[in-house]
Design an enzyme around this catalytic site. Sequence first.
Site, PDB file in Angstrom:
ATOM      1  N   GLU A   1      29.247  61.582  54.389  1.00  0.00           N
ATOM      2  CA  GLU A   1      29.467  61.037  53.050  1.00  0.00           C
ATOM      3  C   GLU A   1      30.669  60.106  53.125  1.00  0.00           C
ATOM      4  O   GLU A   1      31.748  60.513  53.542  1.00  0.00           O
ATOM      5  CB  GLU A   1      29.694  62.171  52.038  1.00  0.00           C
ATOM      6  CG  GLU A   1      29.948  61.717  50.619  1.00  0.00           C
ATOM      7  CD  GLU A   1      28.946  60.701  50.090  1.00  0.00           C
ATOM      8  OE1 GLU A   1      27.743  60.979  50.087  1.00  0.00           O
ATOM      9  OE2 GLU A   1      29.392  59.603  49.688  1.00  0.00           O
TER      10      GLU A   1
ATOM     11  N   PRO B   1      24.946  64.572  46.465  1.00  0.00           N
ATOM     12  CA  PRO B   1      25.586  65.873  46.186  1.00  0.00           C
ATOM     13  C   PRO B   1      25.034  67.046  46.996  1.00  0.00           C
ATOM     14  O   PRO B   1      25.482  68.169  46.814  1.00  0.00           O
ATOM     15  CB  PRO B   1      25.286  66.075  44.710  1.00  0.00           C
ATOM     16  CG  PRO B   1      23.986  65.390  44.493  1.00  0.00           C
ATOM     17  CD  PRO B   1      23.981  64.196  45.415  1.00  0.00           C
ATOM     18  N   GLY B   2      24.043  66.808  47.863  1.00  0.00           N
ATOM     19  CA  GLY B   2      23.661  67.862  48.795  1.00  0.00           C
ATOM     20  C   GLY B   2      22.299  68.500  48.606  1.00  0.00           C
ATOM     21  O   GLY B   2      21.942  69.397  49.376  1.00  0.00           O
ATOM     22  N   GLY B   3      21.538  68.083  47.596  1.00  0.00           N
ATOM     23  CA  GLY B   3      20.206  68.675  47.390  1.00  0.00           C
ATOM     24  C   GLY B   3      19.327  68.521  48.630  1.00  0.00           C
ATOM     25  O   GLY B   3      18.692  69.483  49.084  1.00  0.00           O
TER      26      GLY B   3
ATOM     27  N   ASP C   1      18.755  58.409  52.942  1.00  0.00           N
ATOM     28  CA  ASP C   1      18.464  58.191  51.523  1.00  0.00           C
ATOM     29  C   ASP C   1      19.538  57.198  51.071  1.00  0.00           C
ATOM     30  O   ASP C   1      20.641  57.589  50.709  1.00  0.00           O
ATOM     31  CB  ASP C   1      18.541  59.520  50.767  1.00  0.00           C
ATOM     32  CG  ASP C   1      18.125  59.367  49.321  1.00  0.00           C
ATOM     33  OD1 ASP C   1      17.083  58.750  49.068  1.00  0.00           O
ATOM     34  OD2 ASP C   1      18.858  59.853  48.441  1.00  0.00           O
TER      35      ASP C   1
ATOM     36  N   ALA D   1      24.940  62.024  52.171  1.00  0.00           N
ATOM     37  CA  ALA D   1      24.574  63.400  51.844  1.00  0.00           C
ATOM     38  C   ALA D   1      24.833  63.878  50.409  1.00  0.00           C
ATOM     39  O   ALA D   1      24.033  64.634  49.870  1.00  0.00           O
ATOM     40  CB  ALA D   1      25.249  64.346  52.813  1.00  0.00           C
TER      41      ALA D   1
ATOM     42  N   ASP E   1      31.995  56.493  56.984  1.00  0.00           N
ATOM     43  CA  ASP E   1      30.984  55.457  56.723  1.00  0.00           C
ATOM     44  C   ASP E   1      29.862  55.633  57.755  1.00  0.00           C
ATOM     45  O   ASP E   1      30.107  55.543  58.962  1.00  0.00           O
ATOM     46  CB  ASP E   1      31.666  54.086  56.882  1.00  0.00           C
ATOM     47  CG  ASP E   1      30.738  52.937  56.528  1.00  0.00           C
ATOM     48  OD1 ASP E   1      29.505  53.121  56.599  1.00  0.00           O
ATOM     49  OD2 ASP E   1      31.261  51.861  56.186  1.00  0.00           O
TER      50      ASP E   1
ATOM     51  N   CYS F   1      15.719  55.266  45.610  1.00  0.00           N
ATOM     52  CA  CYS F   1      15.127  55.475  44.281  1.00  0.00           C
ATOM     53  C   CYS F   1      15.031  54.120  43.583  1.00  0.00           C
ATOM     54  O   CYS F   1      15.148  54.020  42.370  1.00  0.00           O
ATOM     55  CB  CYS F   1      15.902  56.494  43.459  1.00  0.00           C
ATOM     56  SG  CYS F   1      17.618  56.089  43.197  1.00  0.00           S
TER      57      CYS F   1
ATOM     58  N   ARG G   1      33.025  62.119  46.518  1.00  0.00           N
ATOM     59  CA  ARG G   1      31.704  62.764  46.523  1.00  0.00           C
ATOM     60  C   ARG G   1      31.622  63.922  47.533  1.00  0.00           C
ATOM     61  O   ARG G   1      30.604  64.594  47.648  1.00  0.00           O
ATOM     62  CB  ARG G   1      30.614  61.724  46.816  1.00  0.00           C
ATOM     63  CG  ARG G   1      30.386  60.792  45.619  1.00  0.00           C
ATOM     64  CD  ARG G   1      29.469  59.625  45.973  1.00  0.00           C
ATOM     65  NE  ARG G   1      28.159  60.050  46.419  1.00  0.00           N
ATOM     66  CZ  ARG G   1      27.117  60.268  45.626  1.00  0.00           C
ATOM     67  NH1 ARG G   1      27.244  60.121  44.332  1.00  0.00           N
ATOM     68  NH2 ARG G   1      25.956  60.636  46.120  1.00  0.00           N
TER      69      ARG G   1
END
Lengths: 146, 283
Positions: free
Chosen positions: B121, B103-105, B162, B101, B148, B213, B126
């Site tokens: 997370e 930084p939360g965007g 993600d 998760a 985890d 990414c 983080r």
Amino acid sequence: MIKKFTKKFGNVELFYTKINNSYYLVNKDLIKLSKKIKYKPESIGLFLGKEENGRFTPSLALLEILSKKSKDKIYVKDIGEIDFLYGKDLRERHIIKIEGEIKDGFLKFVQNEYDENLGLGKIKIKNGKIKIRNKIDRGDFLRRER
Amino acid sequence: MKDLLERYRSLGIKVKKFNIKKSIRITNKIKVSNLINRLKNKGILLKKIGFLDKGFYVTKSRFSLASTPEYLLGYFFIQEAASQLPAEILEPEGIVLDMCASPGGKTIQLAEKAKVVIALENQHNRIKPLLNNLERVSVKNCIVYNIDARKFEFKVDKILLDAPCSGNFIMDNKWFKRQTVENFEKNSELQKELISAAIGNLKKGGELVYSTCSLEPEENEFVIDYALKNFDIDVVKIKCPGDNAFTRIFGKKLDKRIRYCKRLLPHKTKTQGFFIAKLRKND
């Protein structure tokens, strides 16, 4: 401890829970769901503040909630908004108006011209002049991560 | 580095470094038109990103966006355009699990539509930025766990994975110096473990969006191929910019359904490199 703080600003009922020394705004669905999950959460719902050394420190989210129902507000100009968010105190030239009683030591929600909460300030009166001491402001979101 | 450049040529990726446009996502805390006008009055101009719901390019700004009162009030999140896609493609509803998760965007995006978001997370350092962002935007329907994601067990309606990955050369100037094929393979193993855990936590009929990414097939197509071979899932067609994912690569023949996944190539989409797949667990 959170009740003692919120009481200063009127009768605001909050449904909250506590994890360690932190308070969180929750609803029944969140509580019900968290009970079904076997792990201990870091946070649940909206962070409202924490107790430290016998004192309660409100979160910026709690100030935002309370400010919507409070009459104890100070409205500031653009220039005051920026200064306050940089952690600075406010002076008379920054202020548009003050709502509620004006007494030395009183806590006031600091609002911008849109009535959005920027933080919390404390009135200081010296030689007839008003100064607002910055207690907490939303610029803290940036400072915390440095 | 030379090997990676040759590899990129074979993948059809043009290695041309350019500065991607700064972008933001407007949150539910303010009406979109109000924020556009307020920022305009301060000399910050926004332009709508065609393929996103509430994503905007910042076309002109005289100062740091993060120092504006509007940012501090939680009215927007500074978030690259491609990275806004996974949460939109998931179409969050019900109980949603965000497996990586911070930084939360994306967590904030999910929380705007889901009933509850369970945000995981693994890295303790983080957690703080994640909690800060949730507080800044006043997210009320999120439960955060420092755990985890491979070990987490709870059945949910939708999942966003993600996954941690090797990144891409657009976001990292030294990317070609830092990365190796061995790294991609190592990441791939972790990603397969994460996607297995995700499918295990998905209710029947539930949906999962897997994204990275990275532009490496090991971290993308190979992970989806592994999931399709080992679990009763299907690939869902998605509508978003990008090329169809590979079904034949490096001499390997992959499940044909993988063509419905998308790879966003920087030289075509003008975003960072990205891969997105949507999967459904069969009833």
